[in-house]
Scaffold this motif. Structure first.
Motif, short mmCIF file in Angstrom:
data_model
loop_
_atom_site.label_atom_id
_atom_site.label_comp_id
_atom_site.label_asym_id
_atom_site.label_seq_id
_atom_site.Cartn_x
_atom_site.Cartn_y
_atom_site.Cartn_z
N GLU A 133 0.81 -1.22 0.00
CA GLU A 133 0.00 0.00 0.00
C GLU A 133 0.84 1.27 0.00
OE1 GLU A 133 -3.24 0.18 -0.40
OE2 GLU A 133 -3.45 -2.00 -0.46
N LYS A 134 2.06 1.19 0.50
CA LYS A 134 2.92 2.37 0.53
C LYS A 134 3.40 2.76 -0.87
CE LYS A 134 4.66 2.30 5.26
NZ LYS A 134 5.88 2.35 6.11
N ALA A 135 3.09 1.94 -1.85
CA ALA A 135 3.45 2.27 -3.24
C ALA A 135 2.81 3.57 -3.70
CB ALA A 135 3.05 1.12 -4.17
N LYS A 136 1.74 3.99 -3.04
CA LYS A 136 1.07 5.23 -3.43
C LYS A 136 1.97 6.45 -3.20
CE LYS A 136 -2.32 4.41 -0.71
NZ LYS A 136 -3.62 4.44 0.02
N MET A 137 3.06 6.30 -2.44
CA MET A 137 3.99 7.39 -2.22
C MET A 137 4.90 7.64 -3.43
SD MET A 137 5.10 6.65 1.74
CE MET A 137 6.24 8.03 1.72
N CYS A 138 4.96 6.68 -4.34
CA CYS A 138 5.84 6.78 -5.50
C CYS A 138 5.15 7.45 -6.68
CB CYS A 138 6.33 5.39 -5.91
SG CYS A 138 7.37 4.58 -4.67
N ASP A 139 5.95 7.98 -7.59
CA ASP A 139 5.40 8.61 -8.80
C ASP A 139 4.81 7.58 -9.76
OD1 ASP A 139 6.38 11.29 -8.10
OD2 ASP A 139 8.37 10.50 -8.55
N LEU A 140 5.48 6.42 -9.86
CA LEU A 140 5.07 5.37 -10.78
C LEU A 140 4.86 4.07 -10.03
CD1 LEU A 140 7.80 5.89 -13.57
CD2 LEU A 140 5.60 7.06 -13.38
N VAL A 141 4.05 3.21 -10.60
CA VAL A 141 3.84 1.87 -10.06
C VAL A 141 4.07 0.85 -11.16
CG1 VAL A 141 2.14 0.27 -9.10
CG2 VAL A 141 2.20 2.62 -8.29
N GLU A 142 4.91 -0.13 -10.88
CA GLU A 142 5.17 -1.19 -11.85
C GLU A 142 4.01 -2.19 -11.77
OE1 GLU A 142 9.34 -3.11 -12.82
OE2 GLU A 142 8.35 -4.26 -11.23
N ILE A 143 3.11 -2.10 -12.73
CA ILE A 143 1.90 -2.93 -12.67
C ILE A 143 2.11 -4.30 -13.31
CG2 ILE A 143 0.39 -0.91 -12.58
CD1 ILE A 143 -0.29 -1.38 -15.52
N PHE A 144 3.20 -4.44 -14.05
CA PHE A 144 3.54 -5.75 -14.61
C PHE A 144 5.03 -5.97 -14.45
CE2 PHE A 144 4.66 -9.09 -17.46
CZ PHE A 144 3.53 -9.88 -17.60
N ASN A 145 5.38 -7.03 -13.72
CA ASN A 145 6.78 -7.43 -13.56
C ASN A 145 6.91 -8.85 -14.09
OD1 ASN A 145 8.98 -8.94 -11.91
ND2 ASN A 145 9.44 -6.79 -11.47
N SER A 146 7.90 -9.07 -14.96
CA SER A 146 8.04 -10.37 -15.63
C SER A 146 8.25 -11.53 -14.67
CB SER A 146 9.22 -10.32 -16.62
OG SER A 146 8.92 -9.49 -17.70
N ASN A 147 8.81 -11.24 -13.50
CA ASN A 147 9.11 -12.32 -12.56
C ASN A 147 7.96 -12.65 -11.63
OD1 ASN A 147 11.74 -12.59 -13.57
ND2 ASN A 147 12.47 -10.92 -12.28
N ASN A 148 6.87 -11.90 -11.69
CA ASN A 148 5.70 -12.20 -10.86
C ASN A 148 4.87 -13.30 -11.53
OD1 ASN A 148 6.29 -10.40 -8.85
ND2 ASN A 148 4.87 -8.82 -9.54
#
Length: 305
Positions: A133-148
């Motif tokens: 949830e703390k990701a909201k502090m960042c400018d961008l969010v990685e919504i797709f990561n190849s390793n997930n």
């Protein structure tokens, strides 16, 4: 206006020995010459090298590129994947000074902004190293990561970015050469650092393509880490799993005898199955994710079952 094909999350061998005390020291075996050659073959315009907790690798790849006219059209841009005091990761795009690991998220974000750079939450809902949830502090969010490869983590990140009106990007998180460029973003920008950062801040970026790491690629990365970090792994097992040391030692010995056994493919498939069960509980059913921070295999198995 130009549209740049950009790789926003990748590593090379300068990431080794910077990952952190709780990680195997060898992280990636991609050389800068290999990284540039594949980037050229894929037609990439811009490449952010996001080594763990260091800017090492940026200057070296820039110098190599400038000595080889073949790569002159590829813009090499500075970045760092930083480990916070809780073990979560943050990417800083466009920094000129290295940001040390172990700071709080707030301190890291503040330092990124002091450098007029851009912050990103990589793999924000993965089972480990995630801001959640703390990701909201960042400018961008990685919504797709190849390793997930559990898939659910990426789905949760996508929903999170929409719910919080965050700019979403994709990241290859490449640690083996074949996954470089697996995820590509289109940046509406001139090919300079300032213009690219401006475009990222103002949502002039879209995801062009995505793709998951394959089993063979994941096992290739694991083999590299094991083959080069055996002393670390032995010490880690002695410290954290004294009662199960015999079992892990046996597995390592079996691995040394036959690294290409089908057994490791079966273990990989079982691990992905269990990981999906854990991810479902945490990301869809709101189970507490804090027990995973200790990386205790027993706790993970309990949650998976």
């Amino acid at each position: 206006m130009n549209y740049l094909k950009a790789e926003l999350h990748c590593h090379n061998n300068f990431s080794n020995f910077h990952v952190g005390e709780d990680e195997a020291p060898y992280d990636c075996d991609i050389t800068i010459s290999e990284q540039l050659e594949r980037s050229h073959a894929l037609g990439l315009d811009a490449l952010f090298v996001t080594n763990h907790n260091t800017l090492n690798g940026y200057r070296q790849i820039l110098e190599y590129k400038n000595d080889h006219a073949k790569y002159k059209k590829i813009q090499i841009l500075p970045a760092e994947e930083i480990t916070t005091d809780t073990g979560a990761h943050v990417i800083a795009y466009g920094i000129s000074r290295e940001i040390r690991a172990g700071l709080t998220l707030e301190e890291i974000i503040d330092e990124i902004h002091k450098q007029d750079a851009v912050s990103c939450a990589p793999h924000p809902f993965s089972l480990l190293d995630a801001l959640r949830e703390k990701a909201k502090m960042c400018d961008l969010v990685e919504i797709f990561n190849s390793n997930n490869v559990d898939v659910i983590s990426n789905a949760r990140a996508t929903k999170f970015s929409l719910d919080n009106n965050k700019i979403g990007i994709s990241g290859s998180d490449s640690h083996v050469l074949s996954t470089l460029g697996r995820c590509v973003n289109l940046v509406e920008s001139e090919n300079t650092l300032d213009d690219v950062l401006y475009a990222m801040k103002h949502n002039r970026i879209t995801i062009q393509n995505t793709g998951y790491a394959h089993e063979k690629e994941t096992l290739e990365h694991i083999k590299y880490k094991i083959n080069n970090s055996k002393d670390y792994l032995a010490e880690y097992i002695r410290e954290h799993y004294p009662n199960s040391q015999w079992m892990f030692s046996l597995l390592l010995k079996m691995y040394s005898l036959n690294q290409n056994s089908y057994l490791w493919s079966l273990i990989y498939k079982l691990s992905v199955y269990l990981m999906k069960r854990i991810s479902k509980k945490i990301n869809l059913l709101d189970y507490d994710a804090s027990p995973l921070k200790n990386r205790n295999i027993v706790d993970m198995l309990r949650m998976a079952i």
